[in-house]
Design an enzyme around this catalytic site. Structure first.
Site, mmCIF file in Angstrom:
data_model
loop_
_atom_site.group_PDB
_atom_site.id
_atom_site.type_symbol
_atom_site.label_atom_id
_atom_site.label_comp_id
_atom_site.label_asym_id
_atom_site.label_seq_id
_atom_site.Cartn_x
_atom_site.Cartn_y
_atom_site.Cartn_z
ATOM 1 N N ARG A 149 1.441 -2.639 0.489
ATOM 2 C CA ARG A 149 2.202 -3.650 -0.241
ATOM 3 C C ARG A 149 2.006 -4.988 0.454
ATOM 4 O O ARG A 149 1.748 -5.038 1.666
ATOM 5 C CB ARG A 149 3.694 -3.303 -0.262
ATOM 6 N N LYS A 173 9.146 0.509 3.135
ATOM 7 C CA LYS A 173 10.519 0.315 2.689
ATOM 8 C C LYS A 173 11.468 1.239 3.447
ATOM 9 O O LYS A 173 11.100 2.353 3.807
ATOM 10 C CB LYS A 173 10.622 0.598 1.184
ATOM 11 N N HIS A 246 -0.068 -6.849 -5.921
ATOM 12 C CA HIS A 246 0.090 -5.429 -6.236
ATOM 13 C C HIS A 246 -1.107 -4.878 -7.005
ATOM 14 O O HIS A 246 -1.315 -3.664 -7.044
ATOM 15 C CB HIS A 246 1.377 -5.220 -7.043
ATOM 16 N N ARG A 249 -3.253 -2.992 -4.747
ATOM 17 C CA ARG A 249 -2.643 -1.683 -4.454
ATOM 18 C C ARG A 249 -2.884 -0.711 -5.612
ATOM 19 O O ARG A 249 -3.241 0.450 -5.403
ATOM 20 C CB ARG A 249 -1.141 -1.891 -4.224
ATOM 21 N N HIS A 272 4.933 6.376 -1.143
ATOM 22 C CA HIS A 272 5.897 6.681 -2.197
ATOM 23 C C HIS A 272 6.791 7.833 -1.762
ATOM 24 O O HIS A 272 6.303 8.861 -1.304
ATOM 25 C CB HIS A 272 5.181 7.074 -3.491
ATOM 26 N N TYR A 281 -0.328 6.514 -12.053
ATOM 27 C CA TYR A 281 -1.766 6.222 -11.980
ATOM 28 C C TYR A 281 -2.607 7.275 -12.691
ATOM 29 O O TYR A 281 -3.772 7.037 -12.989
ATOM 30 C CB TYR A 281 -2.204 6.098 -10.515
#
Length: 302
Positions: A149, A173, A246, A249, A272, A281
């Site tokens: 990210r 995150k 993004h 990514r 994730h 995806y």
């Protein structure tokens, strides 16, 4: 309304300290809570305890009348659901009225990505004799080579890179850390930038930042700075495509899956928490597989 503002501030503090939410997330939550407080005021509701299901239905109707997207409505409801969950935990209310409201179903958009030939054009425009050109090349190679990210990329420190085993420590995150490998192209670009371009940029700064990527003045590069760099690279490459950080990514994940990478492995590389976040995806790769089938199977186009 003073009591409402106090509860809101405590909620935002909870998000920041206990949930480790980003500043952008906190801004969105504050805006959504304020919007609901304004609605309460227009409806003559003074206390958070007076909010019930019929009132929330009126609130929803007004949101739809504003022509908001399902995603925006869903975000606002999710925010208020979290707010009341916090109030319930603190003993300010006895139940969460937003739990009775179903979130509107969202159609997940297919992520935009670069085709490989488009990326090759992007990788060819940086001046590798110039410190900023070396930085831009290293930035591109690292973001596409790892799927990081943009926030993770600008937070990266030089010491996070291990050239011996070819991995980088990524702080994701929720303070979660992961190690992501990078390839030879990224390695060459990073070494060139660290040994040459970054040294030159550091000479312009008194602060001597530890971040890997620096701006033209030698300070730490920001998220916004990355976006401006990408815009300029696209313009320099004479490309008409839209670009955002993004998208690199998305390209990383799409190309990995197109080449047969395991979905779980891509999930781990992207950081994730849930596999469902990575599965978006597969919509792109299914199109790729259909094309291969049509082009390859002798009876596909009959």
């Amino acid at each position: 309304m003073d009591d409402l503002q106090t509860e809101k501030l405590l909620f935002l503090e909870y998000l920041q300290i206990e949930k480790n939410a980003s500043s952008l997330t906190i801004q969105h939550y504050e805006k959504d809570v304020d919007a609901f407080f304004l609605f309460m005021q227009t409806e003559g509701i003074a206390s958070i305890k007076e909010v019930d299901y019929p009132l929330i239905r009126i609130f929803l109707t007004q949101l739809y009348q504003q022509k908001l997207s399902r995603r925006s409505v869903s975000r606002k409801l999710s925010c208020m659901r979290s707010f009341y969950r916090f109030l319930e935990r603190e003993g300010k209310v006895t139940h969460n009225p937003f739990l009775n409201v179903s979130l509107p179903k969202e159609g997940k958009p297919i992520p935009e990505f670069f085709y490989e030939e488009e990326l090759e054009r992007l990788f060819s425009v940086s001046d590798l004799t110039d410190p900023l050109g070396q930085r831009n090349q290293a930035l591109l190679e690292l973001m596409y080579g790892t799927g990081m990210r943009v926030s993770e990329c600008v937070a990266t420190k030089v010491e996070d890179i291990d050239f011996f085993i070819g991995t980088i420590l990524v702080r994701g995150k929720g303070r979660k850390e992961r190690y992501v490998p990078f390839g030879q192209f990224a390695e060459r670009a990073l070494k060139k930038y660290i040994e040459d371009g970054r040294v030159s940029l550091l000479q312009k700064s008194k602060a001597q930042p530890v971040q890997l990527f620096l701006n033209a003045k030698g300070g730490a590069l920001s998220d916004r700075g990355v976006r401006l760099i990408l815009d300029k690279l696209v313009e320099k490459a004479a490309m008409t495509v839209n670009i955002h950080p993004h998208k690199l990514r998305h390209s990383f994940a799409t190309h990995m899956l197109n080449q047969g990478a395991d979905l779980r492995a891509v999930q781990e590389l992207l950081g994730h928490e849930n596999l469902s976040s990575t599965q978006i995806y597969t919509h792109v790769t299914k199109d790729h597989l259909r094309k291969i089938y049509r082009d390859s199977h002798p009876r596909a186009n009959k």
